[in-house]
Design a protein around this motif. Structure first.
Motif, short mmCIF file in Angstrom:
data_model
loop_
_atom_site.label_atom_id
_atom_site.label_comp_id
_atom_site.label_asym_id
_atom_site.label_seq_id
_atom_site.Cartn_x
_atom_site.Cartn_y
_atom_site.Cartn_z
N LYS A 63 0.83 -1.20 0.00
CA LYS A 63 0.00 0.00 0.00
C LYS A 63 0.87 1.26 0.00
O LYS A 63 0.55 2.24 -0.63
N ASN A 64 1.97 1.22 0.77
CA ASN A 64 2.87 2.36 0.82
C ASN A 64 4.16 2.08 0.05
O ASN A 64 5.15 2.76 0.23
N ALA A 65 4.14 1.03 -0.77
CA ALA A 65 5.32 0.72 -1.55
C ALA A 65 5.39 1.63 -2.76
O ALA A 65 4.42 2.26 -3.14
N GLY A 66 6.56 1.65 -3.39
CA GLY A 66 6.71 2.49 -4.57
C GLY A 66 7.67 3.62 -4.30
O GLY A 66 8.28 3.71 -3.22
N PRO A 67 7.83 4.49 -5.25
CA PRO A 67 8.79 5.59 -5.11
C PRO A 67 8.39 6.58 -4.04
O PRO A 67 7.20 6.80 -3.79
N VAL A 68 9.37 7.16 -3.39
CA VAL A 68 9.11 8.20 -2.39
C VAL A 68 8.89 9.51 -3.13
O VAL A 68 9.78 10.00 -3.83
N VAL A 69 7.71 10.06 -2.96
CA VAL A 69 7.37 11.32 -3.65
C VAL A 69 7.29 12.43 -2.62
O VAL A 69 6.34 12.52 -1.83
N ALA A 70 8.30 13.26 -2.60
CA ALA A 70 8.33 14.39 -1.66
C ALA A 70 7.40 15.49 -2.18
O ALA A 70 7.26 15.68 -3.39
N THR A 207 -0.45 9.81 -2.47
CA THR A 207 0.75 10.15 -3.25
C THR A 207 2.01 10.25 -2.40
O THR A 207 3.09 9.82 -2.81
N HIS A 208 1.88 10.81 -1.20
CA HIS A 208 3.06 11.06 -0.37
C HIS A 208 3.16 10.09 0.81
O HIS A 208 3.92 10.36 1.77
N ASN A 209 2.45 8.99 0.78
CA ASN A 209 2.49 8.03 1.89
C ASN A 209 3.90 7.51 2.17
O ASN A 209 4.33 7.40 3.32
N THR A 210 4.62 7.17 1.12
CA THR A 210 5.98 6.64 1.31
C THR A 210 6.90 7.72 1.88
O THR A 210 7.83 7.41 2.64
N TRP A 211 6.65 8.95 1.51
CA TRP A 211 7.43 10.07 2.05
C TRP A 211 7.16 10.21 3.55
O TRP A 211 8.10 10.42 4.34
N VAL A 212 5.92 10.06 3.97
CA VAL A 212 5.58 10.12 5.40
C VAL A 212 6.26 8.97 6.14
O VAL A 212 6.80 9.15 7.24
N ASP A 213 6.24 7.79 5.55
CA ASP A 213 6.90 6.64 6.18
C ASP A 213 8.40 6.89 6.35
O ASP A 213 8.99 6.53 7.36
#
Length: 258
Positions: A63-70, A207-213
């Protein structure tokens, strides 16, 4: 009794005993089949449950995988800081916070007007780092979703206003209301020009979930004690019981004067 009758009764008893043994053997085979079938059924069910659990784990992880989008304009190491205020301000306040955190709301409510005054005057720059600490402590995804929504607001140039709206409408810590993207989009309606198709897509897509992680990992590795962590000159002023908005303002203005 004649010998013939005795032989007949003996044969009858033998036939009866043989029939009983035959029935017992049949019963043992039947029970073995039932037990075997039950074991197969349990193993089959366990296999199905295992597949479902494995797939559920993959879904959760992906769900939070993928590129980190700042978010647009994010700065600092790994682009984890959302800046508010002029870049050439002589003082910088670094804030690590969680939109579900009651103590963060207390800090923001108490210091909001002072921070606005100092950033608008170009004397202070605030760098916000958004984390999801309460999600880990209480369960849920409200910290994650609200931080993502705030990052989406940053994309739209509306971070500070939406940041304040989130704290002004913060649910109880045990209420995971911010997990509802619809709720976050409704709150965006309180910020002029924020509720747009682009903002909605950003919120709903995480969109920014991975950035939050990534920000949460940085917070954990930083060894900070909790949220809010408010750093000024390298010291956590939130832990300073003598600190007040007035004292912070005096420190910032003193630095600005040089």
């Amino acid at each position: 009794m004649s010998e013939k009758n005795r032989d007949g009764k003996r044969d009858a008893r033998q036939r009866l005993a043989a029939e009983r043994e035959k029935q017992k053997s049949a019963e043992r085979r039947r029970r073995a089949l039932i037990v075997g079938g039950s074991v197969v059924g349990v193993l089959g069910l366990a296999a199905v449950i295992g597949v479902i659990a494995a797939n559920a784990g993959k879904d959760k992880g992906s769900k939070n995988a993928g590129p980190v989008v700042a978010p647009s304009g994010a700065q600092g190491k790994d682009s984890l800081a959302i800046p508010v205020g002029k870049e050439d301000a002589k003082s910088t306040l670094t804030v690590w916070e969680d939109f579900r955190c009651p103590a963060c709301q207390v800090f923001e409510t108490r210091y909001r007007s002072t921070l606005h005054e100092l950033t608008d005057a170009g004397k202070l720059r605030v760098e916000y780092h958004l984390v999801r600490l309460i999600d880990g402590n209480m369960g849920g995804t409200g910290s994650l979703h609200s931080a993502n929504a705030a990052a989406c607001a940053q994309d739209a140039g509306k971070f500070r206003d939406f940041h304040d709206v989130l704290y002004q409408n913060q649910p109880r810590e045990t209420d995971d209301a911010f997990a509802d993207n619809g709720k976050l989009i409704d709150l965006a309606g309180k910020v002029k020009g924020l509720d747009t198709p682009a903002f909605r897509a950003c919120v709903n897509d995480g969109t920014h979930n991975t950035w939050v992680d990534r920000s949460q990992k940085a917070f954990a590795s930083g060894g900070f004690g909790g949220t809010p962590t408010v750093l000024f000159g390298g010291k956590n002023i939130y832990q300073d019981q003598s600190m007040t908005p007035e004292k912070l303002k005096e420190m910032v203005e003193s630095a600005d004067r040089g």
